[in-house]
Design a protein around this motif. Structure first.
Motif: not given
Length: 58
Positions: A44-45, A48, A51-52
């Motif tokens: 997940a990290l 994320w 994506a950011s």
């Protein structure tokens, strides 16, 4: 091995040292099992962050 080292250095009974370390050992074990059983926890990290940063995530 570190339990025996702590036993020798601090001069506490081995039972006391094991009881003090046991909650941390259980938490590490549960965390390891969770990461192994639920891959989203370990991915997940990075997803994320990618994506950011504006990068496409497959």
């Amino acid at each position: 091995m570190n339990i025996y080292f702590a036993f020798a250095v601090f001069g506490k009974p081995i039972r006391y040292v094991v009881q003090a370390v046991l909650p941390a050992m259980v938490a590490i074990f549960i965390g390891t099992v969770l990461i192994a059983m639920v891959p989203a926890l370990s991915t997940a990290l990075p997803v994320w962050l990618m994506a950011s940063a504006g990068r496409l995530v497959p």
